[in-house]
Design a protein around this motif. Structure first.
Motif, PDB file in Angstrom:
ATOM      1  N   PHE A   9       0.839  -1.192   0.000  1.00 37.64           N
ATOM      2  CA  PHE A   9       0.000   0.000   0.000  1.00 37.64           C
ATOM      3  C   PHE A   9       0.875   1.243   0.000  1.00 37.64           C
ATOM      4  CE2 PHE A   9      -3.497  -2.466   2.375  1.00 37.64           C
ATOM      5  CZ  PHE A   9      -4.079  -2.853   1.200  1.00 37.64           C
ATOM      6  N   ALA A  10       0.371   2.298  -0.600  1.00 32.04           N
ATOM      7  CA  ALA A  10       1.065   3.586  -0.620  1.00 32.04           C
ATOM      8  C   ALA A  10       1.066   4.185   0.787  1.00 32.04           C
ATOM      9  CB  ALA A  10       0.361   4.528  -1.592  1.00 32.04           C
ATOM     10  N   GLY A  11       2.050   5.059   1.033  1.00 32.51           N
ATOM     11  CA  GLY A  11       2.026   5.787   2.291  1.00 32.51           C
ATOM     12  C   GLY A  11       3.365   5.911   2.998  1.00 32.51           C
ATOM     13  N   ASP A  12       4.300   5.011   2.730  1.00 35.26           N
ATOM     14  CA  ASP A  12       5.597   5.107   3.396  1.00 35.26           C
ATOM     15  C   ASP A  12       6.400   6.276   2.827  1.00 35.26           C
ATOM     16  OD1 ASP A  12       5.283   2.979   5.149  1.00 35.26           O
ATOM     17  OD2 ASP A  12       6.174   1.528   3.771  1.00 35.26           O
ATOM     18  N   SER A  13       7.229   6.865   3.665  1.00 36.27           N
ATOM     19  CA  SER A  13       8.108   7.945   3.214  1.00 36.27           C
ATOM     20  C   SER A  13       9.175   7.398   2.274  1.00 36.27           C
ATOM     21  CB  SER A  13       8.793   8.604   4.418  1.00 36.27           C
ATOM     22  OG  SER A  13       9.698   7.688   5.018  1.00 36.27           O
ATOM     23  N   VAL A  14       9.810   8.286   1.544  1.00 29.90           N
ATOM     24  CA  VAL A  14      10.921   7.893   0.666  1.00 29.90           C
ATOM     25  C   VAL A  14      11.997   7.201   1.489  1.00 29.90           C
ATOM     26  CG1 VAL A  14      12.775   8.782  -0.797  1.00 29.90           C
ATOM     27  CG2 VAL A  14      10.466   9.681  -1.037  1.00 29.90           C
ATOM     28  N   GLU A  15      12.289   7.744   2.658  1.00 33.21           N
ATOM     29  CA  GLU A  15      13.327   7.163   3.514  1.00 33.21           C
ATOM     30  C   GLU A  15      12.962   5.743   3.944  1.00 33.21           C
ATOM     31  OE1 GLU A  15      11.895  10.203   4.068  1.00 33.21           O
ATOM     32  OE2 GLU A  15      13.568  11.476   3.451  1.00 33.21           O
ATOM     33  N   LYS A  16      11.689   5.515   4.295  1.00 28.94           N
ATOM     34  CA  LYS A  16      11.246   4.186   4.716  1.00 28.94           C
ATOM     35  C   LYS A  16      11.335   3.201   3.555  1.00 28.94           C
ATOM     36  CE  LYS A  16       9.573   1.241   7.615  1.00 28.94           C
ATOM     37  NZ  LYS A  16      10.425   0.771   8.710  1.00 28.94           N
ATOM     38  N   LYS A  17      10.953   3.642   2.358  1.00 32.86           N
ATOM     39  CA  LYS A  17      11.035   2.760   1.185  1.00 32.86           C
ATOM     40  C   LYS A  17      12.493   2.392   0.897  1.00 32.86           C
ATOM     41  CE  LYS A  17       8.105   5.518  -0.982  1.00 32.86           C
ATOM     42  NZ  LYS A  17       7.275   6.163  -1.996  1.00 32.86           N
ATOM     43  N   GLU A  19      14.842   2.203   3.112  1.00 28.03           N
ATOM     44  CA  GLU A  19      15.210   1.268   4.181  1.00 28.03           C
ATOM     45  C   GLU A  19      14.708  -0.143   3.871  1.00 28.03           C
ATOM     46  OE1 GLU A  19      13.783   0.633   8.758  1.00 28.03           O
ATOM     47  OE2 GLU A  19      14.203   2.700   8.146  1.00 28.03           O
ATOM     48  N   ILE A  20      13.471  -0.244   3.411  1.00 22.51           N
ATOM     49  CA  ILE A  20      12.891  -1.544   3.053  1.00 22.51           C
ATOM     50  C   ILE A  20      13.695  -2.195   1.933  1.00 22.51           C
ATOM     51  CG2 ILE A  20      10.881  -2.659   1.979  1.00 22.51           C
ATOM     52  CD1 ILE A  20       9.163  -0.489   3.479  1.00 22.51           C
ATOM     53  N   LEU A  21      13.978  -1.440   0.875  1.00 20.98           N
ATOM     54  CA  LEU A  21      14.723  -1.995  -0.259  1.00 20.98           C
ATOM     55  C   LEU A  21      16.126  -2.426   0.145  1.00 20.98           C
ATOM     56  CD1 LEU A  21      13.455   0.477  -2.965  1.00 20.98           C
ATOM     57  CD2 LEU A  21      13.055  -1.986  -2.929  1.00 20.98           C
ATOM     58  N   ALA A  22      16.778  -1.649   0.984  1.00 19.94           N
ATOM     59  CA  ALA A  22      18.121  -2.021   1.446  1.00 19.94           C
ATOM     60  C   ALA A  22      18.078  -3.292   2.287  1.00 19.94           C
ATOM     61  CB  ALA A  22      18.741  -0.874   2.246  1.00 19.94           C
ATOM     62  N   ALA A  23      17.095  -3.404   3.173  1.00 24.94           N
ATOM     63  CA  ALA A  23      16.988  -4.581   4.038  1.00 24.94           C
ATOM     64  C   ALA A  23      16.665  -5.850   3.238  1.00 24.94           C
ATOM     65  CB  ALA A  23      15.928  -4.343   5.110  1.00 24.94           C
ATOM     66  N   VAL A  24      15.767  -5.724   2.265  1.00 23.54           N
ATOM     67  CA  VAL A  24      15.410  -6.884   1.438  1.00 23.54           C
ATOM     68  C   VAL A  24      16.608  -7.323   0.592  1.00 23.54           C
ATOM     69  CG1 VAL A  24      13.964  -7.595  -0.511  1.00 23.54           C
ATOM     70  CG2 VAL A  24      12.945  -6.420   1.425  1.00 23.54           C
ATOM     71  N   THR A  25      17.306  -6.359   0.019  1.00 30.25           N
ATOM     72  CA  THR A  25      18.492  -6.675  -0.780  1.00 30.25           C
ATOM     73  C   THR A  25      19.541  -7.384   0.066  1.00 30.25           C
ATOM     74  OG1 THR A  25      18.102  -4.828  -2.276  1.00 30.25           O
ATOM     75  CG2 THR A  25      20.350  -5.677  -2.174  1.00 30.25           C
ATOM     76  N   LYS A  26      19.789  -6.876   1.262  1.00 25.94           N
ATOM     77  CA  LYS A  26      20.781  -7.473   2.162  1.00 25.94           C
ATOM     78  C   LYS A  26      20.379  -8.900   2.543  1.00 25.94           C
ATOM     79  CE  LYS A  26      23.219  -6.503   6.511  1.00 25.94           C
ATOM     80  NZ  LYS A  26      22.924  -7.586   7.420  1.00 25.94           N
ATOM     81  N   ALA A  37      25.284  -5.926  -5.033  1.00 26.12           N
ATOM     82  CA  ALA A  37      25.346  -4.934  -6.115  1.00 26.12           C
ATOM     83  C   ALA A  37      24.650  -5.442  -7.379  1.00 26.12           C
ATOM     84  CB  ALA A  37      26.795  -4.580  -6.426  1.00 26.12           C
ATOM     85  N   LYS A  38      24.381  -6.745  -7.437  1.00 28.40           N
ATOM     86  CA  LYS A  38      23.725  -7.312  -8.622  1.00 28.40           C
ATOM     87  C   LYS A  38      22.280  -7.713  -8.358  1.00 28.40           C
ATOM     88  CE  LYS A  38      27.985  -8.566 -10.689  1.00 28.40           C
ATOM     89  NZ  LYS A  38      28.820  -9.410 -11.417  1.00 28.40           N
ATOM     90  N   VAL A  39      21.793  -7.411  -7.166  1.00 29.87           N
ATOM     91  CA  VAL A  39      20.405  -7.718  -6.815  1.00 29.87           C
ATOM     92  C   VAL A  39      19.542  -6.507  -7.159  1.00 29.87           C
ATOM     93  CG1 VAL A  39      18.812  -8.262  -4.940  1.00 29.87           C
ATOM     94  CG2 VAL A  39      21.103  -9.290  -4.966  1.00 29.87           C
ATOM     95  N   HIS A  40      18.553  -6.721  -8.008  1.00 31.00           N
ATOM     96  CA  HIS A  40      17.626  -5.656  -8.388  1.00 31.00           C
ATOM     97  C   HIS A  40      16.365  -5.792  -7.545  1.00 31.00           C
ATOM     98  CE1 HIS A  40      19.586  -4.536 -12.346  1.00 31.00           C
ATOM     99  NE2 HIS A  40      20.318  -5.521 -11.874  1.00 31.00           N
ATOM    100  N   ALA A  41      15.873  -4.680  -7.027  1.00 30.49           N
ATOM    101  CA  ALA A  41      14.644  -4.693  -6.237  1.00 30.49           C
ATOM    102  C   ALA A  41      13.792  -3.496  -6.636  1.00 30.49           C
ATOM    103  CB  ALA A  41      14.959  -4.655  -4.753  1.00 30.49           C
TER     104      ALA A  41
END
Length: 58
Positions: A9-17, A19-26, A37-41
């Motif tokens: 759902f929409a609503g998270d701040s740019v910073e939160k998004k 953070e989510i993308l960095a955590a999922v990638t890690k 560096a080769k993981v696309h999200a």
């Protein structure tokens, strides 16, 4: 190259998004033994009126 797609759902701040993308990638790169560096999200925001479970929108 691994490709991860997140829909939420929409609503998270740019910073939160970011953070989510960095955590999922890690997490993925550690679990799969892949170079982060080769993981696309991609995070796509969906309005609740366009999301349904059991035929009912939110």
């Amino acid at each position: 190259m691994p490709f991860i797609e997140i829909k939420q759902f929409a609503g998270d701040s740019v910073e939160k998004k970011q953070e989510i993308l960095a955590a999922v990638t890690k997490a993925y790169s550690e679990a799969a033994g892949k170079d982060p560096a080769k993981v696309h999200a991609v995070l796509t925001e969906v309005p609740p009126a366009q999301w349904a479970v059991g035929g009912q929108t939110f």
